[in-house]
Structures are given as structure tokens and as C-alpha cells.
Design a protein around this motif. Sequence first.
Motif, short mmCIF file in Angstrom:
data_model
loop_
_atom_site.label_atom_id
_atom_site.label_comp_id
_atom_site.label_asym_id
_atom_site.label_seq_id
_atom_site.Cartn_x
_atom_site.Cartn_y
_atom_site.Cartn_z
N ILE B 59 0.83 -1.21 0.00
CA ILE B 59 0.00 0.00 0.00
C ILE B 59 0.87 1.26 0.00
N SER B 62 2.17 1.59 -3.57
CA SER B 62 1.19 1.88 -4.62
C SER B 62 0.61 3.29 -4.45
N GLU B 63 0.35 3.70 -3.19
CA GLU B 63 -0.17 5.06 -3.00
C GLU B 63 0.90 6.11 -3.30
N GLN B 283 -9.66 11.49 0.03
CA GLN B 283 -8.90 10.35 -0.46
C GLN B 283 -8.62 10.52 -1.95
N GLN B 289 -2.08 11.70 -0.84
CA GLN B 289 -0.97 10.82 -1.22
C GLN B 289 0.36 11.23 -0.61
N PHE B 292 1.51 9.14 2.24
CA PHE B 292 2.10 7.84 1.93
C PHE B 292 3.54 7.99 1.47
#
Lengths: 259, 318
Positions: B59, B62-63, B283, B289, B292
Motif C-alpha cells: 500500500i 502503490s499510493e 482520499q 498521497q 504515503f
Amino acid sequence: MNQQSITKPYEKAVVEVKNLSVFFNQNEAVKKVNLSIPINKVTAIIGPSGCGKSTLLRSINRMHDFEPIARLEGNIFLEGEDILLKSVDAVSLRRKIGMVFQKPNPFPKTIYENILWGPKINGFKINEDELVEQSLRQAAIWDEVKGRLFDSAISLSGGQQQRLCIARTIAMKPKVILMDEPCSALDPRSTGRIEDLILELKNEYTIVIVTHNMQQAARISDYTAFFYDGELIEYGNTSKIFTTPVLKQTEDYISGRFG
Amino acid sequence: MERRWQRRSPVLFDWLRKNLSTQAQTMPLYIRIKEKIIVFFLAASSFVSVFITALIIYILFSESAGFFKKVPLGDFLFGTRWSPLLEPASYGVLPLINGTFLVTAGALIIALPVGLLTAIYLSEYASNKTRQFLKPVLEILSGIPTVVYGYFALTFITPILQTIIPITEVFNAASASIVVGIMTLPIITSLSDDALQTVPRSLREGAYALGATRFEVSTQIVLISALPRVGASVILAVSRAIGETMAVTLAAGATPKMTANIFESVQTMTAYIVEVSLGDTPQGTIGYQTSFAVGLLLFIITLTLNFMAQRLLYKKKH
């Protein structure tokens, strides 16, 4: 009380042990021992495991100070001064009485630093290179390490490490060198070299060696003390102890009938 | 009792006897199946943690990928202005790294000397009695919830700092440093003490026999011998300080800033992630993002540190 036969050496005594008893809690490991260590001689202490020979040796440089359960009674005189008195500084005492241990214990430093660490922390005025070479030569290891003085001492073989530890001890120029089974972790060849070395060193130093190996005691020592169960049983000239011991108990041990 | 096939085929019987364990011969079938099921569940539960770790890493990557499609890696790593939620947007992470390392360095200034001296005291000087009392007390420090530390910093340490140094802001790196230092103290103390304890007694005796004092033996022989392991304990403490979140969010503030002044408010990487997580950033947006991307960076930093510590711990002796 066992029978005793003690012949005092006629040479001048450097260390004089008087009525020494060592207790660990209630257990008496050394019992009222009287022993005089002659100057520039090799004195061997033999006896079965647990007879108190290492305990006696470690009393001479006050190693029991770190053992909270150890209690010493009696006196040990080094050149007339009682070193067991509270007022005697154990740190400066150990400068005069060096010790070599059962397992080689070089410091994780270079060979060069291993030799100099003791003299340096004690603030001796020294010529570093000279002292290193001289000590290593005296310990009969110079030729093997002169090209790699700045390698880690850990890289040496077991026998070399032990000779380095001896070199480190003589760099302090002690009066007495205590050796606690210095060859028990070494192969026969290294043992032979260390025995030769001990014979060399006695010209300058007084040596007390604890050993399990009776042939070794016979080969290198001038005087032998036989201990049993914390008591000094027989003490005298090595050749006499090994050929015509006075007591039956000594004879039995030496001939390998027990121990 | 011999069965008929044993008589008929001694070779097969011998083979079976050799190749089946004694257990298999004596255990009834249902017990063997039950054993298999138990082993399966044991293995499965140990794989849960592996799976979750892999999922989190997936995660994070990917984020972050979404973020790095819009912001070049160079701008992120070397930019000196961090303003992802306010216009004009800027995504230079250096101010957050600066905040994190300011707090960590401050924490280390406290934890390193105090921790090492405590470890030396515990290992080389303290009697068994003192040791048995001190070690558990130190370990209690690590049991205090970090939010309590943060609150303690904000309501107790900061006011003291403000009376001593009037320029101190309400949120400041210094008070965060102090509590993070206290928090990491048990790590350094406990692990360094263990490291010193692994040094063999024979080495100490060899040093004492040369006329060394206790202090010389402790610092020049024991500490030096244990140095790789002591280093590992310090690295683990740094890793813990970098990852510390609650206390720094409460005490150090939320002002991403390139400053070396510990009396100012700063923002750490962790505190920024908290800010985004608590805020109403929608989101899928770039603001969302960013957390992340910062999380991934944090993960890489602490992973590297932990890896270094492991290397030191398991390094072959010389």
C-alpha cells in the motif's frame, strides 16, 4: 589435619604467605597455609582440582577483591609489606605482581597496544617502540609478529596469544609473575615454547605457576608445593618431591594413584 | 501377531519398518490427522504477520506511486518548502526531515551519555541488589504511553523552558527532544548493559591484573570490546526516536520549517502523517498521497537503521 612436610627454601623469599585462609561464604577453600616463594625461582603449585591452588594464587594479587563472598584471613607479605591490609591499594599492588591466565585473554586491540596498555594507564615513562620490542623479544614472540604489530591481537593463534599475554605482563616489569595453568588451553608444541620461556624468565622474575600437569611441574620448577583439600601437604625442592617425597599422600598423587 | 502379508513379503515388511517412524507405526490415524491440522494452524498464524507486513509495504508503494507521478522524486527529496495542502503547493520534504532529525539529535544528546553511563554503572559498578532494583525501574520508562510523554512535555517541560529561555515557543523541538530522549533511554541502557555483560570476565581480569582501575577497565576494555553491540543499541534508539509520533505531534508542533533553533516549532515526518490522517484531506488527492510518500521515506529510513543494527549485532567477531 593432614600430615605436613614443609622445607623452607634457603633463598630469600619475595612473597611470604602466613597462616592464610580463604573462605567463600562458609566454605574454606584455603586452610591456614604457610608458603614462602623464593626469589628468581619457579615455584609450582600442584594438586587435584578444587584443592585451592588457584584460590591461593589469586590471593597474592588480590583478585578476590571482586568476589563479594570471598573472605581472607592471615597475611601475605611482599618484601616485608602485608598486602592483605585494607590500606594497601590493590591497583598499585597489581603493577608489581603480574598474572597470566588459563585462557589467553588478549585485549581486542592491536598487538602493539596490548603491550603498551598497562604501562600507559599506570603513567610509566617509557620509550614505546623500545618497550614493545623488548617485551615481545623476552616473550619469544618478536620474530613471529614484528611484521604485523598493528594487526589485531585476536588474529594470533592460541599459543601466540598466550605469549603475547606474557609479554604484556613483563612490559610492566613486575617483581612476581603468577601463572594460572597457562598451558592448559594450548597444544604440546605451544606448551613446549612457553615452558622454555618460563625457564628464560626466571633469571629476571620470580614465577609462581599453578599446573595440573605434573611432568610440567617437574620440568620447569625449582620448588613444588603439593596441595590437597585446601591444605599445603608437602613443599620442597622439586627434584626431591618428585623422586623421594616424604609423605605417602604426595607420592600417591605424583605417581598418579589419585587426583 | 504376525500378519499374513508379513510372512509372504519380508522384503516389503522390512522396508516399511525402516521407512515409517516409530511414531507413525504406533499412532492411530486420527491423532496423526489432528497433528497435521494443528501444525497447519500454527504455521498459518505465523504467516499472518508476514502477510500484513507485505500488505502495508504494498500500500505504501502503490499510493506513493500516484504521488510520484505528479511530483518528481528530486523535487520531493531536495525541495526546501513543504506546503502540500495550501496554495501555492510545494512538495519539498526537507523541512520535515529537518524537524525529525532536530528532535532526534536533541533526544540523542540526552539519551546517549545518560544511557551509556547508566549501562556502565549497571554492568560494572552496581551490586546485584542495586541492579535488580534499577533495571526494572528503567524498563518502566518504556511502558509509559507516549501520549503521556507528549502531554508531560507540553504542560510541564515547555513552561520550565519558557521561564529559563523566554524565546521558547509553545510548541518547540526542545521539549519534544527531552521526552523522546527519556523514552529512548531504556533502549540504550538495557541493550548496552546486555552488550557489556557479554564481555568475558577473563578480559576484565586480564586488565585488572595490569594494575588498571575499575574505570579504566570499564571504559577502555569492556566498552571498547562491546562497541559494535553498543553501537547497535544506539542505532535502534535513533530508529525509535525517528519513528516516535504521539509525543512529537503534541510537543513539537506542526510548522514544517528549515531551522536549527530547537526553541521554535517544527514538524516531524510522523507529525505530518498524523495531520493528514486527522484532517479532511479527500482520499485520492495529491494532499492525501503525500502522507504515503512521507510514510514510505520514513519506512526506508528506519528499515535501513534497523538493518545496520542487525549487521552490527551479528557481525562475526573480528
